[in-house]
Write a protein that holds these residues in place. Structure first.
Motif, PDB file in Angstrom:
ATOM      1  N   MET A   1       0.846  -1.209   0.000  1.00 52.95           N
ATOM      2  CA  MET A   1       0.000   0.000   0.000  1.00 52.95           C
ATOM      3  C   MET A   1       0.878   1.255   0.000  1.00 52.95           C
ATOM      4  SD  MET A   1      -3.223   0.611   2.527  1.00 52.95           S
ATOM      5  CE  MET A   1      -2.504   1.802   3.611  1.00 52.95           C
ATOM      6  N   ALA A   2       0.467   2.218  -0.826  1.00 53.51           N
ATOM      7  CA  ALA A   2       1.284   3.446  -0.900  1.00 53.51           C
ATOM      8  C   ALA A   2       1.280   4.165   0.449  1.00 53.51           C
ATOM      9  CB  ALA A   2       0.716   4.359  -1.964  1.00 53.51           C
ATOM     10  N   GLU A   3       2.450   4.662   0.822  1.00 58.84           N
ATOM     11  CA  GLU A   3       2.568   5.348   2.104  1.00 58.84           C
ATOM     12  C   GLU A   3       1.809   6.672   2.053  1.00 58.84           C
ATOM     13  OE1 GLU A   3       6.177   7.014   4.574  1.00 58.84           O
ATOM     14  OE2 GLU A   3       6.736   5.358   3.245  1.00 58.84           O
ATOM     15  N   LYS A   4       1.123   7.029   3.142  1.00 60.96           N
ATOM     16  CA  LYS A   4       0.363   8.289   3.146  1.00 60.96           C
ATOM     17  C   LYS A   4       1.327   9.452   3.333  1.00 60.96           C
ATOM     18  CE  LYS A   4      -4.182   9.518   4.474  1.00 60.96           C
ATOM     19  NZ  LYS A   4      -4.515  10.439   5.484  1.00 60.96           N
ATOM     20  N   LYS A   5       1.238  10.420   2.401  1.00 58.50           N
ATOM     21  CA  LYS A   5       2.165  11.548   2.484  1.00 58.50           C
ATOM     22  C   LYS A   5       1.670  12.570   3.488  1.00 58.50           C
ATOM     23  CE  LYS A   5       3.663  11.688  -2.317  1.00 58.50           C
ATOM     24  NZ  LYS A   5       3.614  12.539  -3.494  1.00 58.50           N
ATOM     25  N   PRO A   6       2.596  13.256   4.204  1.00 59.37           N
ATOM     26  CA  PRO A   6       2.131  14.341   5.070  1.00 59.37           C
ATOM     27  C   PRO A   6       1.636  15.501   4.199  1.00 59.37           C
ATOM     28  CG  PRO A   6       4.538  14.262   4.986  1.00 59.37           C
ATOM     29  CD  PRO A   6       4.042  13.065   4.214  1.00 59.37           C
ATOM     30  N   LYS A   7       0.683  16.269   4.731  1.00 54.34           N
ATOM     31  CA  LYS A   7       0.105  17.352   3.924  1.00 54.34           C
ATOM     32  C   LYS A   7       0.727  18.692   4.280  1.00 54.34           C
ATOM     33  CE  LYS A   7      -4.297  15.060   3.433  1.00 54.34           C
ATOM     34  NZ  LYS A   7      -4.805  14.748   2.203  1.00 54.34           N
ATOM     35  N   TYR A   8       0.754  19.558   3.300  1.00 52.27           N
ATOM     36  CA  TYR A   8       1.303  20.899   3.518  1.00 52.27           C
ATOM     37  C   TYR A   8       0.443  21.874   2.722  1.00 52.27           C
ATOM     38  CZ  TYR A   8       4.779  24.560   4.241  1.00 52.27           C
ATOM     39  OH  TYR A   8       5.418  25.715   4.623  1.00 52.27           O
ATOM     40  N   TYR A   9      -0.043  22.920   3.399  1.00 50.63           N
ATOM     41  CA  TYR A   9      -0.913  23.883   2.729  1.00 50.63           C
ATOM     42  C   TYR A   9      -0.346  25.291   2.863  1.00 50.63           C
ATOM     43  CZ  TYR A   9      -5.075  26.604   1.520  1.00 50.63           C
ATOM     44  OH  TYR A   9      -5.940  27.509   0.937  1.00 50.63           O
ATOM     45  N   LEU A  10      -0.144  25.949   1.723  1.00 51.79           N
ATOM     46  CA  LEU A  10       0.347  27.341   1.780  1.00 51.79           C
ATOM     47  C   LEU A  10      -0.438  28.210   0.810  1.00 51.79           C
ATOM     48  CD1 LEU A  10       3.739  27.936  -0.038  1.00 51.79           C
ATOM     49  CD2 LEU A  10       2.306  26.006  -0.552  1.00 51.79           C
ATOM     50  N   THR A  11      -0.421  29.524   1.089  1.00 50.94           N
ATOM     51  CA  THR A  11      -1.208  30.448   0.265  1.00 50.94           C
ATOM     52  C   THR A  11      -0.404  31.690  -0.098  1.00 50.94           C
ATOM     53  OG1 THR A  11      -2.023  31.678   2.188  1.00 50.94           O
ATOM     54  CG2 THR A  11      -3.327  29.783   1.485  1.00 50.94           C
TER      55      THR A  11
END
Ligand code: MSP
Length: 658
Positions: A1-11
């Motif tokens: 199973m593909a590893e879950k990537k950490p999320k990053y949100y910028l604006t």
């Protein structure tokens, strides 16, 4: 199973649509795009939001002036912003327009939450308002100017909904204390802190005098205050009321310019706290891009647009210059001179030269295949150790958004590899077959140094580094490469290299500056601007200023003050073969004007000649020489040969043209 990537949100900030993008705006967006690319290379699932702030009285006025409905006006302007970012290689994931229906729902939802939680009430507002900054001006009286932009404020009296900002003094101070990293850099943190410590007044968050806005449901004619509307765009872009399912809220960082820190570091967290929503983790305020020491802005008329630079030197050159030259968080200066100097020294002579000499020698001496390192080579310059240092210094700097330092670390590696080649002189030993192994080791080492520099520089120079990567024979797209994979051994011997082509050809300084300035000038001549707003951006003309039939009113013409002048003295401008420095008597005053006519007029033929001068232009510098006005000339033929305008009859010096 593909590893879950950490999320990053910028604006990025959400840009006003009553103006067009200049390189000051491009700076915020390029910074965010660089962070986005960097975080992706670290394995994050990144979302970057940008967009357009389309409501408010300024848009209402601009659209009226242009004779089109607001919706049409903003649609065209938003398209220009989007196109500009595409041309600069910006990979925005979400482009939010504040006129999007889903955004309106998010704003109305946020208001409902704040109201249900008891932080909204109805009251009367009488005070001064700055329509350009979209902000009430505290402690100002009728006739006072806005302390931020210096333009006159307007008196407004309205029944408004108020937000109980006063209830958030303590929660905000607690937030700043608990999370000192919330506002960056330190100077902006202190600014916000003292603003909040000084006491907070409740804030009016709806308007009745403006039509062009998001309606407050069931409360027409109330529409939302543009900042309550625009800030919420950060949340609507990632699901709005459904943000939990999307998984990107709260934002990791909002990148903004220093003048809008109060809205982001005070109002925005207060709205979110009132609604019971999670707060962004950080607000990072950068400085301004200055042009001859003053902020580049439309109202000052000193803007530089990104397109001429991207057309002449390529978008990567602009990206590199802005990130290398400006220390993130501080103000920085822009000049064409500095831009072209940096291009030649760092890009053409630095990275470009290392790429072309290494790859050309591999083609010539190693049959176009990456050679294998076999024999150890005695040298003062250890490229492998230098590469290790560069990787860690680069990462340390980029984690802190110290882009300039990060780039410097990469350029140290480039210069080390250059010195290594200069010392080991592979071209001098290539003819002797006995040196084969030594030659292979040298070129192998240089190619590895080059490949590491290309990977590290990718977030800033996406186009050029991809070209180097392909020329090194790598098939995978560089943007999919992960920094964790970076290691000295990644360049496999025997890989067939691609076609070797120059990445950053060296340019002649004065000619390049003249080309960019001419494009900029051409672009800002409204008469040549095509009718569509999209093309208007190329032309740099705000569609708002143009009536539908492209005609101007007599008052507009009268703003241009033209007078008869007589040429006093003329000299050539050093280092610029097209420019003359002309001193012109305009009647009681001698003006210094720099004119691009040197290839068509000899200085001695001009002295004594009567010319037409535009005398009320803002002064500007051309090749470092101040020019105070413009001599009028026809532009003839495809190459735009200048022919000076003059008179057939005798005219008095200083007479005004009408
Ligand atoms: N619409 C608001 C932002 C709302 S965010 C929810 C706005 N728009 S703007 O178009 O006027 O400015 C957007 C950004 O561009 C600001 O962060 C501003 O600092 C930046 N810049 C505008 N001119 C600039 C320079 N000369 N230099 C650097 N950044 C500049 O404000």
């Amino acid at each position: 199973m593909a590893e879950k990537k950490p999320k990053y949100y910028l604006t990025t900030p959400i840009y006003y649509t009553n103006g067009l993008p200049h390189i000051g705006h491009a700076y915020s967006t390029i910074v965010c795009d660089t962070i986005r690319r960097y975080k992706r290379m670290l394995g994050y699932d990144v979302v970057m939001t940008t967009g357009t702030d389309e409501h408010g009285v300024n848009v209402e006025r601009s659209a009226r002036k242009a004779g089109v409905p607001e919706s049409e006006f903003v649609a065209k302007m938003a398209a220009v912003w989007r196109e500009t970012w595409d041309e600069l290689g910006i990979q925005g994931d979400e482009f939010i327009r504040t006129t999007d229906v889903t955004h309106a729902h998010t704003v109305q939802w946020l208001f409902r939450l704040c109201r249900e939680n008891g932080y909204v009430y109805k009251g009367n507002y009488v005070g001064q308002y700055c329509i350009y900054d979209n902000a009430y001006v505290a402690d100002a009286g009728p006739g006072d100017n806005c302390p931020d932009c210096g333009r006159p404020t307007e008196t407004v009296t309205e029944e408004n909904y108020f937000f109980k900002l006063s209830a958030f003094q303590k929660p905000l101070l607690d937030l700043y204390a608990k999370h000192p990293e919330f506002i960056q850099p330190e100077t902006r943190r202190n600014e916000a802190l003292s603003f909040v410590e000084g006491g907070l007044r409740d804030l009016s968050i709806t308007r009745t005098a403006i039509r062009w806005g998001i309606p407050v449901p069931g409360e027409e004619p109330h529409v939302f205050y543009v900042w309550f509307d625009a800030l919420t765009a950060y949340l609507s872009a990632v699901g709005g009321p459904d943000y939990e399912r999307h998984g990107f809220w709260p934002a990791d960082v909002h990148v903004v310019g220093k003048e809008i820190i109060r809205f982001h570091a005070v109002y925005w967290p207060a709205f979110l706290m009132a609604a019971g929503l999670p707060l962004p983790k950080q607000i990072w305020a950068h400085g301004w891009l200055l042009m001859e020491s003053s902020k580049m802005s439309k109202s000052r008329g000193n803007v530089v647009k990104p397109r001429p630079i991207a057309n002449v030197l390529g978008m990567d050159a602009l990206r590199y210059f802005l990130l290398r030259e400006v220390v993130f968080g501080q103000d920085g200066n822009f000049s064409y001179d500095a831009l072209v100097q940096r291009y030649n020294s760092d890009l053409a002579n630095g990275l470009g030269n290392l790429a072309s000499r290494t790859l050309t020698m591999i083609e010539k001496y190693c049959g176009g295949k990456i050679p294998e390192a076999k024999a150890p080579v005695e040298t003062k310059y250890n490229v492998q150790v230098g590469a290790r240092h560069a990787v860690s210094a680069f990462q340390r700097a980029f984690e802190q958004f110290q882009f300039s330092n990060g780039l410097q670390a990469i350029w140290e590696l480039i210069s080390l590899a250059d010195r290594y080649l200069a010392e080991t002189r592979p071209w001098a030993i290539a003819d002797n077959p006995g040196n084969h192994e030594r030659l292979a080791t040298i070129l192998h080492t240089a190619a590895r140094g080059l490949s590491i520099a290309a990977v590290l520089a990718h977030p800033v120079l996406p186009e050029a580094t991809q070209k180097i990567w392909s020329q090194l024979g790598q098939q995978r797209r560089l943007q999919d490469f992960q920094l964790q994979e970076l290691d000295w051994g990644q360049l496999k011997p025997n890989t067939r290299i691609g076609k070797v082509e120059a990445i950053f050809p060296r340019v002649e300084v004065s000619e390049t500056i003249e080309r960019m300035e001419a494009m900029e000038k051409e672009a800002s001549q409204p008469a040549k601007a095509p009718a569509s707003a999209a093309a208007g951006a190329t032309a740099g003309a705000t569609p708002a200023a143009q009536p539908a039939n492209n005609k101007i009113a007599i008052e507009d013409f009268m703003k241009v003050e033209m007078r008869v002048g007589q040429v006093h003295t003329v000299e050539r401008v050093q280092g610029a073969d097209k420019l003359l420095k002309v001193n012109v008597d305009i009647g009681g005053e001698v003006r210094q004007i720099v004119a691009g006519i040197a290839q068509h007029y000899k200085p001695e033929d001009l002295v004594g000649r009567k010319v037409i001068v535009v005398v009320n232009l803002q002064p500007r510098k051309l090749r470092g020489v101040e020019s105070n006005g413009m001599i009028v000339a026809a532009s003839v033929g495809p190459e735009g040969r200048p022919v000076l305008a003059g008179f057939l009859e005798e005219v008095e010096v200083g007479a005004r043209l009408k």
